[in-house]
Motif scaffolding. Structure first.
Motif, PDB file in Angstrom:
ATOM      1  N   SER A  95     -13.581 -37.403  34.729  1.00 59.29           N
ATOM      2  CA  SER A  95     -14.435 -36.780  35.742  1.00 59.29           C
ATOM      3  C   SER A  95     -15.822 -36.455  35.219  1.00 59.29           C
ATOM      4  O   SER A  95     -16.595 -35.806  35.889  1.00 59.29           O
ATOM      5  CB  SER A  95     -13.750 -35.525  36.289  1.00 59.29           C
ATOM      6  OG  SER A  95     -13.422 -34.638  35.261  1.00 59.29           O
TER       7      SER A  95
ATOM      8  N   LEU B  14     -21.800 -28.187  38.556  1.00 57.95           N
ATOM      9  CA  LEU B  14     -22.775 -28.995  39.300  1.00 57.95           C
ATOM     10  C   LEU B  14     -24.173 -28.595  38.841  1.00 57.95           C
ATOM     11  O   LEU B  14     -24.596 -27.450  39.010  1.00 57.95           O
ATOM     12  CB  LEU B  14     -22.621 -28.748  40.802  1.00 57.95           C
ATOM     13  CG  LEU B  14     -23.552 -29.536  41.729  1.00 57.95           C
ATOM     14  CD1 LEU B  14     -23.289 -31.038  41.613  1.00 57.95           C
ATOM     15  CD2 LEU B  14     -23.365 -29.073  43.171  1.00 57.95           C
TER      16      LEU B  14
ATOM     17  N   GLU C 167     -23.175 -24.819  41.084  1.00 56.07           N
ATOM     18  CA  GLU C 167     -21.806 -24.453  41.429  1.00 56.07           C
ATOM     19  C   GLU C 167     -20.930 -24.632  40.191  1.00 56.07           C
ATOM     20  O   GLU C 167     -21.181 -25.509  39.372  1.00 56.07           O
ATOM     21  CB  GLU C 167     -21.287 -25.344  42.566  1.00 56.07           C
ATOM     22  CG  GLU C 167     -19.903 -25.016  43.039  1.00 56.07           C
ATOM     23  CD  GLU C 167     -19.451 -25.870  44.229  1.00 56.07           C
ATOM     24  OE1 GLU C 167     -18.270 -25.788  44.571  1.00 56.07           O
ATOM     25  OE2 GLU C 167     -20.278 -26.621  44.793  1.00 56.07           O
TER      26      GLU C 167
ATOM     27  N   SER D  27     -19.632 -37.128  34.365  1.00 50.08           N
ATOM     28  CA  SER D  27     -20.657 -37.970  34.999  1.00 50.08           C
ATOM     29  C   SER D  27     -21.392 -38.788  33.985  1.00 50.08           C
ATOM     30  O   SER D  27     -21.618 -38.396  32.894  1.00 50.08           O
ATOM     31  CB  SER D  27     -21.659 -37.083  35.733  1.00 50.08           C
ATOM     32  OG  SER D  27     -21.017 -36.347  36.759  1.00 50.08           O
TER      33      SER D  27
ATOM     34  N   ASN E 114     -25.424 -33.386  39.950  1.00 44.07           N
ATOM     35  CA  ASN E 114     -24.405 -34.156  39.231  1.00 44.07           C
ATOM     36  C   ASN E 114     -23.298 -33.239  38.727  1.00 44.07           C
ATOM     37  O   ASN E 114     -23.565 -32.163  38.197  1.00 44.07           O
ATOM     38  CB  ASN E 114     -25.018 -34.879  38.014  1.00 44.07           C
ATOM     39  CG  ASN E 114     -26.020 -35.923  38.425  1.00 44.07           C
ATOM     40  OD1 ASN E 114     -25.779 -36.719  39.316  1.00 44.07           O
ATOM     41  ND2 ASN E 114     -27.175 -35.906  37.784  1.00 44.07           N
ATOM     42  N   TRP E 115     -22.055 -33.712  38.868  1.00 43.43           N
ATOM     43  CA  TRP E 115     -20.907 -32.967  38.363  1.00 43.43           C
ATOM     44  C   TRP E 115     -20.639 -33.364  36.917  1.00 43.43           C
ATOM     45  O   TRP E 115     -20.643 -34.539  36.579  1.00 43.43           O
ATOM     46  CB  TRP E 115     -19.664 -33.257  39.194  1.00 43.43           C
ATOM     47  CG  TRP E 115     -19.673 -32.575  40.514  1.00 43.43           C
ATOM     48  CD1 TRP E 115     -19.992 -33.119  41.721  1.00 43.43           C
ATOM     49  CD2 TRP E 115     -19.369 -31.205  40.764  1.00 43.43           C
ATOM     50  NE1 TRP E 115     -19.902 -32.171  42.713  1.00 43.43           N
ATOM     51  CE2 TRP E 115     -19.510 -30.987  42.145  1.00 43.43           C
ATOM     52  CE3 TRP E 115     -18.991 -30.136  39.952  1.00 43.43           C
ATOM     53  CZ2 TRP E 115     -19.291 -29.742  42.738  1.00 43.43           C
ATOM     54  CZ3 TRP E 115     -18.755 -28.906  40.544  1.00 43.43           C
ATOM     55  CH2 TRP E 115     -18.906 -28.708  41.917  1.00 43.43           C
ATOM     56  N   ASN E 116     -20.433 -32.360  36.078  1.00 44.92           N
ATOM     57  CA  ASN E 116     -20.054 -32.566  34.681  1.00 44.92           C
ATOM     58  C   ASN E 116     -18.770 -31.791  34.423  1.00 44.92           C
ATOM     59  O   ASN E 116     -18.473 -30.807  35.117  1.00 44.92           O
ATOM     60  CB  ASN E 116     -21.161 -32.076  33.736  1.00 44.92           C
ATOM     61  CG  ASN E 116     -22.422 -32.886  33.914  1.00 44.92           C
ATOM     62  OD1 ASN E 116     -22.442 -34.075  33.646  1.00 44.92           O
ATOM     63  ND2 ASN E 116     -23.473 -32.256  34.409  1.00 44.92           N
ATOM     64  N   SER E 117     -18.016 -32.213  33.419  1.00 41.47           N
ATOM     65  CA  SER E 117     -16.735 -31.599  33.111  1.00 41.47           C
ATOM     66  C   SER E 117     -16.722 -31.037  31.701  1.00 41.47           C
ATOM     67  O   SER E 117     -17.332 -31.599  30.793  1.00 41.47           O
ATOM     68  CB  SER E 117     -15.619 -32.644  33.222  1.00 41.47           C
ATOM     69  OG  SER E 117     -15.569 -33.163  34.521  1.00 41.47           O
TER      70      SER E 117
ATOM     71  N   ARG F 295     -15.544 -27.582  36.041  1.00 39.58           N
ATOM     72  CA  ARG F 295     -16.508 -28.522  36.615  1.00 39.58           C
ATOM     73  C   ARG F 295     -17.786 -27.744  36.916  1.00 39.58           C
ATOM     74  O   ARG F 295     -17.728 -26.630  37.429  1.00 39.58           O
ATOM     75  CB  ARG F 295     -15.953 -29.143  37.885  1.00 39.58           C
ATOM     76  CG  ARG F 295     -14.591 -29.800  37.709  1.00 39.58           C
ATOM     77  CD  ARG F 295     -14.613 -31.263  37.667  1.00 39.58           C
ATOM     78  NE  ARG F 295     -15.290 -31.763  38.837  1.00 39.58           N
ATOM     79  CZ  ARG F 295     -15.852 -32.948  38.897  1.00 39.58           C
ATOM     80  NH1 ARG F 295     -15.783 -33.751  37.883  1.00 39.58           N
ATOM     81  NH2 ARG F 295     -16.482 -33.360  39.970  1.00 39.58           N
TER      82      ARG F 295
END
Length: 136
Positions: free
Chosen positions: A134, A52, A21, A136, A56-59, A50
């Motif tokens: 934000s 996914l 995502e 991870s 895991n979410w990364n920015s 962002r």
């Protein structure tokens, strides 16, 4: 099914890989992109993308540009970008304070180049700091 995400800045490829995502900071608000999304092109604002990957979410902090979504491929072309995990949080906080002070000094001016530049610096500093918080 997954998406292929490419985030490209003039001086570097910031991200090139699979994603489950993607949330884009468009000029009209946040856009969520999932596999099977319709084809589209949108303007990107200064903000945080962002992504996914593997649960895991990364920015990624972005400095405006454009994004294209087509056939489960998301291509983001921006003026500048940095992975949130590579941004030093203390430096980002210091830059935000400096940007706030600079903006406060020119805030009463009407439509000046200095005010526009100060607002852009403030928006950039906010995005960089938000990306660190934000990540991870």
């Amino acid at each position: 099914m997954s998406l292929t995400l490419r985030v490209l800045a003039p001086d570097q490829s910031v991200f090139d890989g699979k994603a489950e995502e993607v949330i884009l900071p468009s000029t009209t608000g946040l856009l969520g992109i999932l596999p099977g999304h319709i084809s589209m092109v949108t303007a990107i604002d200064i903000g945080v993308l962002r992504v996914l990957t593997n649960g895991n979410w990364n920015s990624i902090a972005l400095l405006g540009g454009f994004a294209e979504v087509e056939s489960n491929e998301v291509t983001v072309l921006v003026n500048g970008a940095e992975l949130g995990s590579k941004i030093d949080a203390a430096s980002a906080e210091a830059e935000l304070e400096t940007a706030k002070n600079e903006f406060n000094q020119v805030q009463d001016q009407i439509n000046t180049t200095e005010k526009v530049k100060a607002q852009q610096n403030l928006n950039r500093a906010r995005a960089w700091l938000q990306a660190t918080k934000s990540a991870s």
